[in-house]
Scaffold this motif. Structure first.
Motif, PDB file in Angstrom:
ATOM      1  N   LEU A  50      -8.793   5.270   0.239  1.00  0.00           N
ATOM      2  CA  LEU A  50      -7.608   4.464   0.566  1.00  0.00           C
ATOM      3  C   LEU A  50      -6.332   5.100   0.008  1.00  0.00           C
ATOM      4  O   LEU A  50      -5.319   5.214   0.705  1.00  0.00           O
ATOM      5  N   GLU A  51      -6.401   5.519  -1.262  1.00  0.00           N
ATOM      6  CA  GLU A  51      -5.213   6.134  -1.881  1.00  0.00           C
ATOM      7  C   GLU A  51      -4.758   7.375  -1.119  1.00  0.00           C
ATOM      8  O   GLU A  51      -3.572   7.663  -1.031  1.00  0.00           O
ATOM      9  N   ASN A  52      -5.719   8.121  -0.593  1.00  0.00           N
ATOM     10  CA  ASN A  52      -5.400   9.414   0.028  1.00  0.00           C
ATOM     11  C   ASN A  52      -5.436   9.364   1.552  1.00  0.00           C
ATOM     12  O   ASN A  52      -5.597  10.393   2.213  1.00  0.00           O
ATOM     13  N   ALA A 172       2.110   9.202  -9.572  1.00  0.00           N
ATOM     14  CA  ALA A 172       1.564   8.160 -10.474  1.00  0.00           C
ATOM     15  C   ALA A 172       0.951   7.015  -9.678  1.00  0.00           C
ATOM     16  O   ALA A 172      -0.015   6.386 -10.123  1.00  0.00           O
ATOM     17  N   ASN A 173       1.497   6.741  -8.489  1.00  0.00           N
ATOM     18  CA  ASN A 173       0.950   5.655  -7.675  1.00  0.00           C
ATOM     19  C   ASN A 173      -0.488   5.919  -7.237  1.00  0.00           C
ATOM     20  O   ASN A 173      -1.188   5.002  -6.812  1.00  0.00           O
ATOM     21  N   ASN A 174      -0.938   7.175  -7.328  1.00  0.00           N
ATOM     22  CA  ASN A 174      -2.321   7.492  -6.952  1.00  0.00           C
ATOM     23  C   ASN A 174      -3.227   7.671  -8.168  1.00  0.00           C
ATOM     24  O   ASN A 174      -4.303   8.248  -8.061  1.00  0.00           O
ATOM     25  N   LYS A 340      -3.417  -1.831  -5.674  1.00  0.00           N
ATOM     26  CA  LYS A 340      -3.689  -2.213  -4.283  1.00  0.00           C
ATOM     27  C   LYS A 340      -3.077  -1.169  -3.359  1.00  0.00           C
ATOM     28  O   LYS A 340      -1.985  -1.370  -2.799  1.00  0.00           O
ATOM     29  N   PRO A 341      -3.769  -0.029  -3.159  1.00  0.00           N
ATOM     30  CA  PRO A 341      -3.176   1.057  -2.367  1.00  0.00           C
ATOM     31  C   PRO A 341      -2.829   0.636  -0.937  1.00  0.00           C
ATOM     32  O   PRO A 341      -1.942   1.217  -0.316  1.00  0.00           O
ATOM     33  N   GLU A 342      -3.495  -0.399  -0.429  1.00  0.00           N
ATOM     34  CA  GLU A 342      -3.244  -0.821   0.954  1.00  0.00           C
ATOM     35  C   GLU A 342      -1.805  -1.301   1.147  1.00  0.00           C
ATOM     36  O   GLU A 342      -1.296  -1.313   2.274  1.00  0.00           O
ATOM     37  N   ILE A 343      -1.141  -1.683   0.048  1.00  0.00           N
ATOM     38  CA  ILE A 343       0.258  -2.135   0.134  1.00  0.00           C
ATOM     39  C   ILE A 343       1.117  -1.058   0.813  1.00  0.00           C
ATOM     40  O   ILE A 343       2.006  -1.354   1.597  1.00  0.00           O
ATOM     41  N   LYS A 344       0.801   0.219   0.506  1.00  0.00           N
ATOM     42  CA  LYS A 344       1.595   1.329   1.069  1.00  0.00           C
ATOM     43  C   LYS A 344       1.602   1.304   2.586  1.00  0.00           C
ATOM     44  O   LYS A 344       2.565   1.685   3.227  1.00  0.00           O
ATOM     45  N   TYR A 345       0.467   0.916   3.144  1.00  0.00           N
ATOM     46  CA  TYR A 345       0.318   1.023   4.609  1.00  0.00           C
ATOM     47  C   TYR A 345       0.690  -0.266   5.336  1.00  0.00           C
ATOM     48  O   TYR A 345       0.853  -0.258   6.542  1.00  0.00           O
ATOM     49  N   ARG A 346       0.795  -1.365   4.602  1.00  0.00           N
ATOM     50  CA  ARG A 346       1.026  -2.653   5.276  1.00  0.00           C
ATOM     51  C   ARG A 346       2.491  -3.010   5.378  1.00  0.00           C
ATOM     52  O   ARG A 346       2.897  -3.723   6.272  1.00  0.00           O
ATOM     53  N   LYS A 347       3.270  -2.593   4.375  1.00  0.00           N
ATOM     54  CA  LYS A 347       4.685  -2.978   4.388  1.00  0.00           C
ATOM     55  C   LYS A 347       5.472  -2.022   5.271  1.00  0.00           C
ATOM     56  O   LYS A 347       5.146  -0.837   5.372  1.00  0.00           O
TER      57      LYS A 347
END
Ligand code: SAM
Length: 445
Positions: A50-52, A172-174, A340-347
């Motif tokens: 998910l992170e990558n 850092a986010n990863n 919650k890495p999914e935040i990157k892709y949802r917003k």
């Protein structure tokens, strides 16, 4: 159950059904009896893939004859898991990464087994020659692919910070956050709790800034632990604990928390108030208010009254009532991407506008509950000036009866690192905490 299959099911829930990663993962871990090693692998696969995801999809794009949009979700998520193992997991031999993925495809997407096998073997052969987009030509695209953040978010960070800082933040986010607990001093002393943990063989690191904040290395399945069940500990990041410390409620005070669920900060405030006084804990989701109640009960707290009420509405009954008010506003969550890495892709960038309008409304209403001389904290778990400093500045400009309290002067004993103005912004890359914004406002008239 095979942990790779568990990871596929979890990733499918997150990517196709918009489940939150922590909830989907816990559901899968509970649904099947995995041993600890399998639990670790499953967790690593889900969060790693998910992170990558943008980076991995970029690689799929280079080695696949089909566009990602044409792939069925199982094929795509299996490729992501396979490529993550090939590129990031040294402990998994390449042949196992390919064979295990191909075997799973026979169960979930039989028709594309040959295709998956082909792409993975291609990646395996060419792993050393993968090229990122050229940073000289397009720095946004380069950073977006390298650190798997959507381009709009990379642009936002590049607009707010210099390039080196933005890159450190993306990196850092990863990374994996440290897991903090708050020791519930209503039930056990800090020393006794640390002793219990060390006697059980755990390494405990106590924060020098907030005494009740500890990092415990190696504690797993926390919610099943006796310490948790007995209400001795609450899982809460350091940055989140800072909020109640800064609001600084006192024994006997009347406190209103307008966005309280699941209750991390509300229960911390009750702890600081020594379980004396009143806290009105509100939220708009009934099921989340139940979590506040359950947490309060487990932690032995008696002063929290939950209420289902939207902060967008003004409650005339509470005007001028509160000594302290907390507005821990709903936000874009850009400070908790590590969790919650999914935040990157949802917003999307467009979401921010409606979020800021709601945040301003909630703050404006909540401020009216503060009595003269009382105080309010406005906080978010995001790194975005529009949701943070801009909201506070607009509020202060429109409402001359309120002034900003300089947190950096008043609460410097609690604060990690340097902060330049009266408010606080924490960053994962600088402070090794969640990205959090905290501001404190006093009603003077
Ligand atoms: C950042 S979370 C609060 C976290 C909480 N303070 C804690 O420490 O556990 C924001 C909360 O605001 C709630 N919320 C969203 N819109 C709201 C509204 N209009 N009024 C009140 N609460 C709202 C969400 O359900 C969510 O629980």
């Amino acid at each position: 159950m095979n942990p790779r299959e568990g990871a596929l099911i979890t990733l499918y829930e997150i990517n196709e059904k918009e489940a939150f990663s922590n909830i989907a993962l816990n559901k899968e871990l509970r649904r099947n009896s995995y041993n600890q090693l399998d639990k670790n692998l499953l967790t690593e696969l889900v969060y790693g893939a998910l992170e990558n995801q943008i980076y991995i999809d970029y690689i799929i794009g280079q080695f696949s004859t089909f566009a990602i949009k044409q792939m069925n979700p199982y094929t795509l998520n299996l490729l992501r898991l396979g490529i993550y193992q090939l590129l990031f997991l040294n402990k998994v031999p390449s042949f196992a990464a390919v064979n295990e993925t191909v075997n799973l495809s026979k169960k979930y997407c039989k028709k594309t087994t040959g295709f998956i096998n082909g792409v993975l073997r291609n990646v395996q052969r060419n792993m050393k020659n993968i090229k990122l987009p050229n940073p000289e030509e397009n720095i946004v695209k380069y950073l977006s692919v390298k650190y798997s953040h959507p381009e709009w978010l990379v642009k936002t960070f590049l607009n707010n910070f210099d390039k080196d800082f933005a890159e450190e933040l993306l990196k850092a986010n990863n990374t994996k956050p440290e897991l903090y607990f708050r020791i519930n001093t209503l039930k056990i002393s800090i020393d006794d709790c640390i002793r219990l943990l060390t006697d059980e063989g755990y390494t405990v690191k106590q924060s020098s800034l907030i005494k009740e904040a500890v990092v415990v290395k190696g504690l797993q399945n926390i919610e099943q632990s006796n310490l948790y069940k007995k209400g001795y500990i609450q899982i809460q990041d350091f940055s989140s604990m800072l909020v109640a410390k800064i609001l600084d409620p006192k024994e006997g005070e009347y406190v209103i928390d307008v966005c309280s669920a699941p209750g991390g900060k509300t229960t911390h405030m009750a702890q600081i108030m020594n379980n004396k006084g009143t806290i009105i804990a509100r939220d708009i989701h009934e099921h989340k208010l139940k979590l506040v109640e359950r947490n309060a009960q487990r932690l032995g707290i008696k002063i929290i009254n939950t209420e289902n009420f939207s902060g967008n509405n003004l409650d005339e009954k509470l005007l001028n009532m509160a000594d302290k008010v907390l507005v821990d506003a709903p936000c874009s969550g850009l400070g908790i991407i590590r969790r919650k890495p999914e935040i990157k892709y949802r917003k999307q960038d467009e979401d921010i506008k409606s979020i800021t309008a709601m945040q301003y409304d909630i703050l404006k209403n909540a401020a009216k509950y503060v009595k003269i001389g009382g105080e309010l904290v406005y906080s978010t778990c995001t790194i975005n000036t529009r949701e943070n400093e801009d909201i506070v500045q607009k509020f202060l400009k429109d409402n001359p009866n309120y002034v900003l309290i300089n947190i950096n002067e008043e609460y410097k004993d609690f604060l990690p690192g340097e902060h330049n103005n009266g408010t606080v912004q924490l960053y994962p890359n600088l402070h090794n905490t969640d990205g959090f914004f905290i501001s404190k406002i006093k009603r003077i008239k």
